[in-house]
Design a protein around this motif. Structure first.
Motif, mmCIF file in Angstrom:
data_model
loop_
_atom_site.group_PDB
_atom_site.id
_atom_site.type_symbol
_atom_site.label_atom_id
_atom_site.label_comp_id
_atom_site.label_asym_id
_atom_site.label_seq_id
_atom_site.Cartn_x
_atom_site.Cartn_y
_atom_site.Cartn_z
ATOM 1 N N PHE A 63 0.830 -1.198 0.000
ATOM 2 C CA PHE A 63 0.000 0.000 0.000
ATOM 3 C C PHE A 63 0.865 1.248 0.000
ATOM 4 O O PHE A 63 0.626 2.195 -0.747
ATOM 5 C CB PHE A 63 -0.920 0.013 1.232
ATOM 6 N N LEU A 64 1.897 1.246 0.843
ATOM 7 C CA LEU A 64 2.771 2.403 0.935
ATOM 8 C C LEU A 64 3.558 2.576 -0.367
ATOM 9 O O LEU A 64 3.671 3.683 -0.899
ATOM 10 C CB LEU A 64 3.720 2.232 2.126
ATOM 11 N N LEU A 65 4.070 1.475 -0.893
ATOM 12 C CA LEU A 65 4.833 1.538 -2.149
ATOM 13 C C LEU A 65 3.963 2.025 -3.299
ATOM 14 O O LEU A 65 4.382 2.867 -4.091
ATOM 15 C CB LEU A 65 5.400 0.149 -2.488
ATOM 16 N N GLY A 69 -3.749 3.159 -8.948
ATOM 17 C CA GLY A 69 -3.454 2.652 -7.611
ATOM 18 C C GLY A 69 -3.831 1.185 -7.459
ATOM 19 O O GLY A 69 -3.033 0.363 -7.010
ATOM 20 N N MET A 70 -5.066 0.849 -7.874
ATOM 21 C CA MET A 70 -5.509 -0.539 -7.741
ATOM 22 C C MET A 70 -4.681 -1.461 -8.619
ATOM 23 O O MET A 70 -4.310 -2.578 -8.221
ATOM 24 C CB MET A 70 -7.002 -0.644 -8.085
ATOM 25 N N GLY A 71 -4.365 -1.003 -9.830
ATOM 26 C CA GLY A 71 -3.565 -1.810 -10.750
ATOM 27 C C GLY A 71 -2.186 -2.089 -10.181
ATOM 28 O O GLY A 71 -1.682 -3.216 -10.257
ATOM 29 N N LEU A 72 -1.571 -1.053 -9.570
ATOM 30 C CA LEU A 72 -0.229 -1.217 -9.017
ATOM 31 C C LEU A 72 -0.207 -2.242 -7.885
ATOM 32 O O LEU A 72 0.700 -3.077 -7.810
ATOM 33 C CB LEU A 72 0.289 0.131 -8.502
ATOM 34 N N VAL A 73 -1.199 -2.168 -7.011
ATOM 35 C CA VAL A 73 -1.242 -3.128 -5.895
ATOM 36 C C VAL A 73 -1.434 -4.549 -6.428
ATOM 37 O O VAL A 73 -0.758 -5.489 -5.999
ATOM 38 C CB VAL A 73 -2.355 -2.748 -4.899
ATOM 39 N N ALA A 74 -2.337 -4.690 -7.417
ATOM 40 C CA ALA A 74 -2.563 -6.019 -7.993
ATOM 41 C C ALA A 74 -1.280 -6.554 -8.636
ATOM 42 O O ALA A 74 -0.910 -7.716 -8.433
ATOM 43 C CB ALA A 74 -3.699 -5.958 -9.017
#
Lengths: 107, 240
Positions: free
Chosen positions: A72-74, A96-101
């Motif tokens: 989340f932080l990254l 944001g959602m894409g990056l976490v996935a």
């Protein structure tokens, strides 16, 4: 709890949510606020959003997590960049959602 | 005469669709978060009707996620209502901050508008209303679109709940933080707002870690806003 009690409880939850949403705007909309209060209130959007956001990024299970496995932080860093650079609300949420996935998929 | 009526109607339609469009980014966040809530509601043993009713009646993301968890843990009605009250008390500040923008609105219009005041609709409206008074139809279209997507997300999540073990793999759980980032950045229009946002973030985390985990948001906001007024006053004071 039976379904009827659950429903009544939900109605109670709705009432205690609605009143704080309603009362200030109902009571203050036709009053002239003192400039001090107006200035104080002008700080609310930025501060309340920051206060809502920060624990979700920095804490896990009631503890501070600043390690590299905190996706989340990254992910928040490039997400902030997208929000600032492209001024696109939609793009920011999607990025944001894409990056976490992606992060979870690869690591 | 007829011509005028027609164009007024057309204007209304245009305002409505413009509101729907403006709410789309919130929809993008609400469907996944609503979905996550729906899954949790199903898993915590709430019935379909009550699970979706909470999204219609309460309409508050974090409170509903906590609420579903509490229902699952068989908490008492008092605990549920009191926790919801504390978690949602922050809306007092948002409601007060929007109040000056609603000058001249009828009471029933304010009553309808306030029902759909969430963190996200608040942030969007405070941007939309900062410089001008947008048409009311547009404002209501934003709210209705946002809540409809929340209810739809909850319903889909509930139905899918039986098949899904965990919503994390697809990044759905980052929808809420991402939405807060997207809403926060455009609010920071002055350096002093940036400073106070950082202060509020630090205070909120500190209070959260100290176990004020129900009231950290409202306390951090109030302290940072107060410090902000002081700092602004000090910076604008003519140097003597």
């Amino acid at each position: 709890m039976d379904d009827k009690t659950v429903f009544l409880t939900i109605c109670g939850m709705g009432a205690v949510t609605y009143l704080p949403r309603l009362l200030p705007m109902l009571l203050l909309s036709d009053r002239r606020l003192s400039p001090w209060i107006a200035r104080w209130l002008s700080f609310v959007p930025a501060t309340v959003l920051a206060a809502l956001l920060a624990p979700g990024l920095l804490c896990r299970d009631g503890e501070l997590t600043l390690e590299l496995n905190n996706f989340f932080l990254l992910a928040a860093i490039p997400t902030f960049f997208v929000a600032w650079r492209f001024k696109s609300f939609f793009g920011t949420v999607a990025a944001g959602m894409g990056l976490v996935a992606l992060g979870r998929y690869f690591f | 005469m007829k011509q005028q009526e027609y164009s007024a109607q057309e204007k209304k339609n245009a305002g409505f669709w413009s509101g729907v469009r403006q709410a789309l980014p919130i929809v993008l966040g609400y469907i996944p978060v609503g979905f996550a809530y729906g899954v949790l509601a199903q898993k915590s043993g709430l019935g379909l009707f009550n699970g979706v009713a909470m999204s219609v009646i309460v309409f508050a993301g974090s409170a509903q996620l906590i609420g579903a968890g509490l229902f699952g843990a068989a908490a008492s009605p008092f605990t549920l209502i009191f926790t919801t009250f504390v978690v949602n008390l922050r809306h007092l500040l948002m409601s007060a901050a929007l109040a000056p923008k609603l000058k001249g609105w009828r009471k029933w219009q304010i009553a309808l508008f306030g029902y759909e005041l969430t963190d996200e609709t608040f942030a969007l409206h405070s941007m939309r209303m900062a410089k001008r008074a947008p048409p009311k139809i547009e404002t209501f279209a934003v709210n209705i679109t946002a809540q409809s997507s929340w209810v739809a997300g909850s319903l889909i999540g509930y139905i899918a709940g039986g098949q899904i073990a965990d919503v994390r793999p697809v990044g759905l759980d980052f929808a809420l933080p991402a939405m807060f980032i997207a809403l926060l950045v455009p609010q920071v229009v002055k350096p002093v707002y940036l400073m106070m946002a950082i202060l509020a973030a630090g205070l909120s985390v500190t209070l959260y870690l100290l176990d004020f985990s129900q009231s950290h948001v409202i306390i951090a906001t109030m302290v940072a806003a107060t410090v902000g007024v002081g700092v602004e006053q000090w910076m604008t004071k003519p140097s003597s």
